[in-house]
Design a protein around this motif. Structure first.
Motif, PDB file in Angstrom:
ATOM      1  N   UNK A   1      22.810 -26.431 -17.305  1.00  0.00           N
ATOM      2  CA  UNK A   1      22.289 -25.755 -16.111  1.00  0.00           C
ATOM      3  C   UNK A   1      20.766 -25.826 -16.094  1.00  0.00           C
ATOM      4  N   UNK A   2      20.148 -25.612 -17.252  1.00  0.00           N
ATOM      5  CA  UNK A   2      18.680 -25.702 -17.327  1.00  0.00           C
ATOM      6  C   UNK A   2      18.228 -27.114 -16.964  1.00  0.00           C
ATOM      7  N   UNK A   3      18.936 -28.111 -17.500  1.00  0.00           N
ATOM      8  CA  UNK A   3      18.578 -29.512 -17.190  1.00  0.00           C
ATOM      9  C   UNK A   3      18.752 -29.795 -15.702  1.00  0.00           C
ATOM     10  N   UNK A   4      19.839 -29.244 -15.106  1.00  0.00           N
ATOM     11  CA  UNK A   4      20.092 -29.474 -13.682  1.00  0.00           C
ATOM     12  C   UNK A   4      18.986 -28.850 -12.837  1.00  0.00           C
ATOM     13  N   UNK A   5      18.534 -27.663 -13.221  1.00  0.00           N
ATOM     14  CA  UNK A   5      17.454 -27.001 -12.479  1.00  0.00           C
ATOM     15  C   UNK A   5      16.170 -27.822 -12.601  1.00  0.00           C
ATOM     16  N   UNK A   6      15.938 -28.384 -13.804  1.00  0.00           N
ATOM     17  CA  UNK A   6      14.745 -29.207 -13.994  1.00  0.00           C
ATOM     18  C   UNK A   6      14.824 -30.463 -13.118  1.00  0.00           C
ATOM     19  N   UNK A   7      16.003 -31.057 -13.058  1.00  0.00           N
ATOM     20  CA  UNK A   7      16.173 -32.273 -12.240  1.00  0.00           C
ATOM     21  C   UNK A   7      15.888 -31.978 -10.771  1.00  0.00           C
ATOM     22  N   UNK A   8      16.346 -30.814 -10.297  1.00  0.00           N
ATOM     23  CA  UNK A   8      16.079 -30.423  -8.908  1.00  0.00           C
ATOM     24  C   UNK A   8      14.564 -30.282  -8.700  1.00  0.00           C
ATOM     25  N   UNK A   9      13.906 -29.633  -9.673  1.00  0.00           N
ATOM     26  CA  UNK A   9      12.466 -29.354  -9.517  1.00  0.00           C
ATOM     27  C   UNK A   9      11.633 -30.627  -9.493  1.00  0.00           C
ATOM     28  N   UNK A  10      12.192 -31.752  -9.937  1.00  0.00           N
ATOM     29  CA  UNK A  10      11.446 -33.011  -9.857  1.00  0.00           C
ATOM     30  C   UNK A  10      11.294 -33.473  -8.415  1.00  0.00           C
TER      31      UNK A  10
ATOM     32  N   UNK B   1      40.697 -26.065 -10.804  1.00  0.00           N
ATOM     33  CA  UNK B   1      39.641 -26.484  -9.888  1.00  0.00           C
ATOM     34  C   UNK B   1      38.365 -26.784 -10.659  1.00  0.00           C
ATOM     35  N   UNK B   2      37.689 -27.842 -10.250  1.00  0.00           N
ATOM     36  CA  UNK B   2      36.378 -28.192 -10.802  1.00  0.00           C
ATOM     37  C   UNK B   2      35.516 -28.571  -9.616  1.00  0.00           C
ATOM     38  N   UNK B   3      34.470 -27.794  -9.384  1.00  0.00           N
ATOM     39  CA  UNK B   3      33.718 -27.938  -8.155  1.00  0.00           C
ATOM     40  C   UNK B   3      32.231 -28.092  -8.466  1.00  0.00           C
ATOM     41  N   UNK B   4      31.612 -29.091  -7.865  1.00  0.00           N
ATOM     42  CA  UNK B   4      30.169 -29.288  -8.027  1.00  0.00           C
ATOM     43  C   UNK B   4      29.508 -29.243  -6.658  1.00  0.00           C
ATOM     44  N   UNK B   5      28.391 -28.547  -6.573  1.00  0.00           N
ATOM     45  CA  UNK B   5      27.689 -28.399  -5.294  1.00  0.00           C
ATOM     46  C   UNK B   5      26.205 -28.642  -5.506  1.00  0.00           C
ATOM     47  N   UNK B   6      25.602 -29.390  -4.605  1.00  0.00           N
ATOM     48  CA  UNK B   6      24.145 -29.538  -4.640  1.00  0.00           C
ATOM     49  C   UNK B   6      23.609 -29.238  -3.250  1.00  0.00           C
ATOM     50  N   UNK B   7      22.526 -28.434  -3.198  1.00  0.00           N
ATOM     51  CA  UNK B   7      21.953 -28.099  -1.895  1.00  0.00           C
ATOM     52  C   UNK B   7      20.436 -28.239  -1.928  1.00  0.00           C
ATOM     53  N   UNK B   8      19.869 -28.540  -0.773  1.00  0.00           N
ATOM     54  CA  UNK B   8      18.417 -28.690  -0.626  1.00  0.00           C
ATOM     55  C   UNK B   8      17.983 -27.959   0.636  1.00  0.00           C
ATOM     56  N   UNK B   9      16.831 -27.276   0.568  1.00  0.00           N
ATOM     57  CA  UNK B   9      16.312 -26.570   1.742  1.00  0.00           C
ATOM     58  C   UNK B   9      14.867 -26.968   1.993  1.00  0.00           C
ATOM     59  N   UNK B  10      14.582 -27.349   3.229  1.00  0.00           N
ATOM     60  CA  UNK B  10      13.217 -27.663   3.631  1.00  0.00           C
ATOM     61  C   UNK B  10      12.763 -26.641   4.656  1.00  0.00           C
TER      62      UNK B  10
ATOM     63  N   UNK C   1       7.941 -28.170   3.808  1.00  0.00           N
ATOM     64  CA  UNK C   1       7.974 -28.316   2.347  1.00  0.00           C
ATOM     65  C   UNK C   1       9.422 -28.279   1.864  1.00  0.00           C
ATOM     66  N   UNK C   2       9.776 -29.231   1.011  1.00  0.00           N
ATOM     67  CA  UNK C   2      11.087 -29.171   0.371  1.00  0.00           C
ATOM     68  C   UNK C   2      10.951 -28.096  -0.695  1.00  0.00           C
ATOM     69  N   UNK C   3      11.356 -26.877  -0.364  1.00  0.00           N
ATOM     70  CA  UNK C   3      10.942 -25.782  -1.240  1.00  0.00           C
ATOM     71  C   UNK C   3      11.999 -25.328  -2.208  1.00  0.00           C
ATOM     72  N   UNK C   4      13.252 -25.692  -2.005  1.00  0.00           N
ATOM     73  CA  UNK C   4      14.256 -25.178  -2.930  1.00  0.00           C
ATOM     74  C   UNK C   4      15.438 -26.125  -3.018  1.00  0.00           C
ATOM     75  N   UNK C   5      16.049 -26.127  -4.173  1.00  0.00           N
ATOM     76  CA  UNK C   5      17.264 -26.900  -4.362  1.00  0.00           C
ATOM     77  C   UNK C   5      18.119 -26.196  -5.387  1.00  0.00           C
ATOM     78  N   UNK C   6      19.404 -26.438  -5.345  1.00  0.00           N
ATOM     79  CA  UNK C   6      20.301 -25.779  -6.300  1.00  0.00           C
ATOM     80  C   UNK C   6      21.439 -26.720  -6.667  1.00  0.00           C
ATOM     81  N   UNK C   7      21.833 -26.630  -7.921  1.00  0.00           N
ATOM     82  CA  UNK C   7      23.001 -27.380  -8.372  1.00  0.00           C
ATOM     83  C   UNK C   7      23.940 -26.394  -9.032  1.00  0.00           C
ATOM     84  N   UNK C   8      25.213 -26.393  -8.656  1.00  0.00           N
ATOM     85  CA  UNK C   8      26.097 -25.429  -9.301  1.00  0.00           C
ATOM     86  C   UNK C   8      27.440 -26.047  -9.652  1.00  0.00           C
ATOM     87  N   UNK C   9      27.981 -25.552 -10.732  1.00  0.00           N
ATOM     88  CA  UNK C   9      29.285 -26.006 -11.219  1.00  0.00           C
ATOM     89  C   UNK C   9      30.183 -24.793 -11.338  1.00  0.00           C
ATOM     90  N   UNK C  10      31.380 -24.904 -10.785  1.00  0.00           N
ATOM     91  CA  UNK C  10      32.357 -23.841 -10.967  1.00  0.00           C
ATOM     92  C   UNK C  10      33.662 -24.457 -11.396  1.00  0.00           C
TER      93      UNK C  10
END
Lengths: 449, 480
Positions: free
Chosen positions: A91-100, B43-52, B56-65
């Motif tokens: 998770x830490x690595x994934x957050x770092x990858x996003x921040x790039x 279930x194995x779920x991966x999500x990636x999101x980006x917000x501009x 400014x591309x100010x936030x992004x998130x990656x999540x695994x459930x």
């Protein structure tokens, strides 16, 4: 599944704190200039009964971890439901990858270290309920039975359900802030169906509390659900007209939520609020005071610190009808050039000061108009305050309820509705963290036949 | 061809050390003589999101459930437990808790392996990997620039991009072994425009079960940006909406949210089994005007509401709900189909492993009629033309439903005149479709943005319809 107890909460709290400490070290190792993280685990039991029989027994167990890394003014976030050391590192690595890939945002940073909560007051939020499945089923059945026995017009049921949850939440950041505490929440709900001729109506009631001893009795919840359902039978429509509208206490909470969302920092810096630039201005009549009490003992949304680790504090949002403060977290505060108000994650335990007027007096004050008891849909425009929602309730003449009404809409503008608040009743009679009596609004448009 | 079951094995079962014999044992432990039906949902779920925002591309998130939900059903009783740990001991503990609903009996014996006929409505791809991260950022920046270029009155732009890969594996004691790898992408644009101190918002977006290249085709992403700006500008000129009951013409596409609220929920099997729906017991009766045919179709390729299999492993299908105005069918999951002696329709859906499945819609729409949309508008002397909507809600017991217009115009003497402010429309589900007097020939589905909530669970859905004239719907404006 184990019955929920406090016995192992201290141990679990320590384990979750260790996860956060390890994570913050890993974040530093991966080069982050700052980091914040939170982790939670909860376990619960939910039983649902219908027509006197068990319908579902659910054992819930949830884990979740979220982390945000900062590299200067760039940030990235990640979350996972897997708390194993390898998953946390990932998770830490994934957050770092996003921040790039994110860009410099001058407001992307932690709250100032001096605002961190240093003492974590015990807010009396954890009262595990050692209830067995069988007992939970009995209580839910008693609740539904009380509703079904209350009136012969109750002909069917959506059932009753009881739930109990114990959760532990830990948060920390690279300023050295580390907090955590356990909480519990228990509730009992009932929804029944009444019939009058061909037409059916459904309504519900509920009770919820941090401690089981603070719940209303199963019988009273069931009876209230039945009373509300039966009162709706024979509902008619209304012709289109203008009239005063009384928002009964349980729906008046929605107006308070609209206020909070309009003075929320994120709405303001995005210019998507009808209360932009209203700080220090009169938005309600002079008698209105609205305040937040985050440290209320056993409060349903009490919290010693906010989502940024900043100590929460009690404050007036509105005094003498004048807007006293916005509701800000660190980021939105920075965007508006103001300090955080300790409201990352929202407001906690909001109360509007209630006067001496009971509901009957409020109805007399209204004279002829509409008392709304349920609202439907999402017809509130946060940018303009324009308000248009489906409604049901009761038509009132000369202060007396005449008949139930449905399939109508009420419309106006929130800014004018706030200014047109005639009185607030002392009839707060529902559970929840928002405390208000009924609101009498001078005039709205009712659309119907 | 990549087999979804192979993908599910590799991403869910193998890392937890679960093999065939472990699964047999687990399912056997969940069933007993007193259990009528049992299933396990991995279930194995991966999500990636980006917000501009603010350019400014100010936030992004990656999540695994990940996790597994275990269910044992006995009669109308359901025992349910879930675990986000996938090791066998944790799953056995959950199975023990779930099966306690049905007392007595030894472990059952189950042999899994029956695979439902596979549909391939979308590829089992991972949309997160379908475009380099730098290109996702660049796409959002182009969207932002397009919105700002479109009109100088645009003050704020928020653009977001979400990509999800959801891998599910269903095992059931009826022998079902089924897997589905579900991609889902979505792009949203929201703008605030300002003129003479008045501010209005507009938002647009779309999505599909596809890779992120979907947004690059035909300039889709930039078209969403222009549409969001257009909506905000229309609303800058809007006058107060009328109040009262009047003739309403609904545009094609997303206004199909009417069908979702007015009839869709009321035709879900659970409400009808329990008799709590205003449509209960009305099969074979007229509930809509002649010419009105409404279906729920989970088999449309690539649509947001489509699924190869529902969350109980049943292949989705095209179910006729209303045919030429007559109520023909309900949407069923396995539990409600069994209890009412009907067959599952591929509508058993759940938000995640931590939720119980129930009958839910997929893509719900009305088939096209024969009228030219312009002819429909021209037929109205005075009324409302509503083209875009926000959300809706229904009380399935009383049948009352609402949906909120976000773009609407007055019709005066057969012509569209002024834009009016957003207003909520309210009606009675069992009655509203009997007032449909004209049906357009322009059936359109929505852009892929719908999310439906029921009992606290959210699932992606689609809606659609042709242009419709409804004689008498209540419009909740302020202008009486």
């Amino acid at each position: 599944m184990p019955i929920l107890t406090t016995e192992d909460t201290a141990e679990r709290l320590a384990r979750l704190q260790q996860i956060i400490e390890d994570l913050l070290k890993e974040a530093k190792r991966q080069g982050a200039s700052a980091a914040e993280a939170s982790v939670g685990g909860s376990a619960g039991l939910e039983v649902a009964v219908r027509l006197g029989e068990v319908e579902t027994v659910e054992h819930t167990r949830d884990n979740g971890l979220g982390v945000t890394l900062y590299f200067g003014h760039r940030k990235g976030s990640a979350s996972t439901s897997d708390l194993s050391p390898a998953a946390v590192r990932d998770a830490v690595s994934a957050a770092r990858a996003i921040a790039q890939h994110t860009q410099d945002d001058p407001c992307a940073h932690l709250a100032p270290p001096e605002l961190m909560a240093t003492e974590i007051p015990d807010l009396d939020l954890c009262h595990p309920w050692a209830i067995e499945v069988e007992q939970a089923i009995e209580l839910a059945i008693a609740c539904e039975d009380a509703a079904r026995a209350h009136d012969p017009r109750i002909v069917n049921s959506e059932g009753a359900s009881l739930s109990t949850h114990l959760g532990i939440h830990v948060a920390g950041n690279s300023h050295g802030f580390l907090g955590g505490y356990p909480t519990t929440r228990h509730s009992l709900n009932c929804a029944v169906i009444g019939q009058d001729g061909e037409l059916m109506q459904r309504d519900y009631w509920w009770t919820t509390a941090r401690a089981a001893a603070d719940l209303d009795s199963a019988r009273s919840v069931g009876e209230r659900a039945a009373e509300r359902t039966v009162a709706r039978l024979g509902a008619r429509r209304l012709g289109t007209r203008e009239a005063p509208v009384l928002f009964r206490a349980e729906v008046a909470t929605g107006l308070l939520r609209s206020l909070v969302s309009a003075i929320n920092g994120a709405s303001l810096y995005r210019c998507s609020s009808f209360l932009l630039d209203h700080l220090g201005q009169r938005i309600f009549p002079e008698f209105v005071r609205i305040h937040e009490q985050p440290h209320l003992l056993r409060g349903l949304s009490s919290a010693p610190y906010d989502g940024d680790g900043v100590a929460t504090r009690a404050k007036d949002l509105v005094r003498d009808g004048v807007l006293q403060t916005y509701v800000l977290d660190t980021y939105s505060g920075c965007r508006l050039g103001m300090p955080t108000t300790g409201n990352a994650g929202g407001v906690r335990n909001l109360t509007i000061e209630m006067g001496e007027i009971d509901r009957a007096a409020l109805l007399r004050e209204m004279g002829t108009g509409l008392m709304v008891t349920e609202l439907m849909g999402h017809g509130v425009n946060p940018v303009t305050g324009d308000y248009s929602r489906g409604a049901s309730g009761f038509w009132v003449e000369n202060g007396e309820i005449q008949y139930p009404v449905e399939e109508i809409t009420i419309a106006g503008n929130l800014k004018q509705m706030f200014a047109g608040l005639v009185a607030v009743g002392n009839d707060c009679d529902f559970p929840g963290s928002t405390r208000t009596g009924s609101w009498l609004i001078d005039r709205m448009t009712i659309a119907g036949e | 061809m990549i087999d979804p079951i192979a993908i599910a094995r590799d991403s869910i079962l193998a890392p937890a050390g679960l093999d065939e014999s472990a699964l047999d044992r687990l399912l056997g432990h969940l069933t007993s003589a007193a259990v009528d039906a049992a299933d396990i949902y991995f279930q194995y779920s991966r999500l990636q999101s980006w917000v501009l925002e603010d350019g400014i591309l100010k936030d992004g998130n990656f999540s695994i459930e990940q996790g597994a939900g275990l269910r044992a059903v006995s009669g109308e009783k359901t025992g349910f437990a879930y675990s986000d740990e996938l090791q066998l001991p944790a799953l056995i503990e959950a199975a023990t808790a779930a099966r306690a609903i049905a007392r007595g009996g030894q472990d059952g014996r189950v042999r899994i392996g029956q695979r439902p006929v596979a549909q391939r409505l979308y590829e089992p791809l991972n949309p997160i990997d379908s475009l380099p991260d730098a290109d996702k950022v660049a796409l959002l920046q182009r969207v932002d620039a397009e919105a700002r270029r479109a009109d100088p009155r645009v003050r704020e732009v928020i653009a977001s991009l979400v990509a999800v890969q959801d891998t599910v594996l269903v095992l059931a004691d009826d022998g079902t072994l089924a897997a589905d790898v579900r991609p889902l992408v979505r792009l949203n644009v929201s703008v605030i425009a300002e003129q003479d101190g008045r501010r209005e918002q507009g938002s647009s977006g779309g999505g599909a079960r596809a890779d992120l290249g979907y947004f690059l085709v035909e300039d889709r992403a930039l078209a969403f940006a222009r549409e969001a700006v257009r909506l905000a500008l229309v609303n800058l000129d809007a006058v107060d909406a009328p109040a009262g009951t009047m003739t309403v013409v609904l545009g094609a596409g997303w206004p199909g949210v009417l069908l979702h609220e007015a009839v869709g929920h009321g035709l879900e099997g659970d409400f009808n089994r329990k008799g709590s729906s205003a449509f209960a017991g009305r099969l074979g009766q007229r509930v809509a005007a002649k010419g009105v045919t409404v279906v729920d179709d989970g088999t449309l390729p690539g649509r947001r509401g489509s699924l190869n299999l529902d969350d109980e492993g049943t292949p989705t299908q095209n179910t006729v709900l209303i045919e030429d105005g007559i109520l023909r069918g309900y949407m069923q999951d396995k539990l409600n189909a069994r209890l009412t002696g009907t067959t599952p329709t591929g509508n058993g859906r759940r938000e995640s492993y931590a939720h119980l499945p129930m009958p839910r819609m997929t893509n719900t729409y009305m088939l096209a009629g024969e009228r030219d949309p312009e002819e429909i508008i021209a037929s109205v002397d005075k009324g409302l033309y509503a083209v875009n909507f926000g959300g809706g809600q229904v009380d399935i017991t009383s049948g009352k439903f609402v949906f909120s217009a976000s773009e609407a115009y007055l019709i005066e003497k057969g012509r569209i005149t002024r834009p009016v402010k957003g207003a909520t429309l309210i009606g009675n589900g069992p009655d509203v479709l009997t007032r449909v007097s004209l049906i357009g020939n322009d059936l359109k589905l929505d852009e892929g943005v719908g999310t439906c909530g029921k009992e606290g669970q959210s699932v992606p859905v689609g809606v659609g319809q042709p242009t419709l004239r409804i004689d008498g719907l209540t419009v909740g404006g302020t202008s009486a």
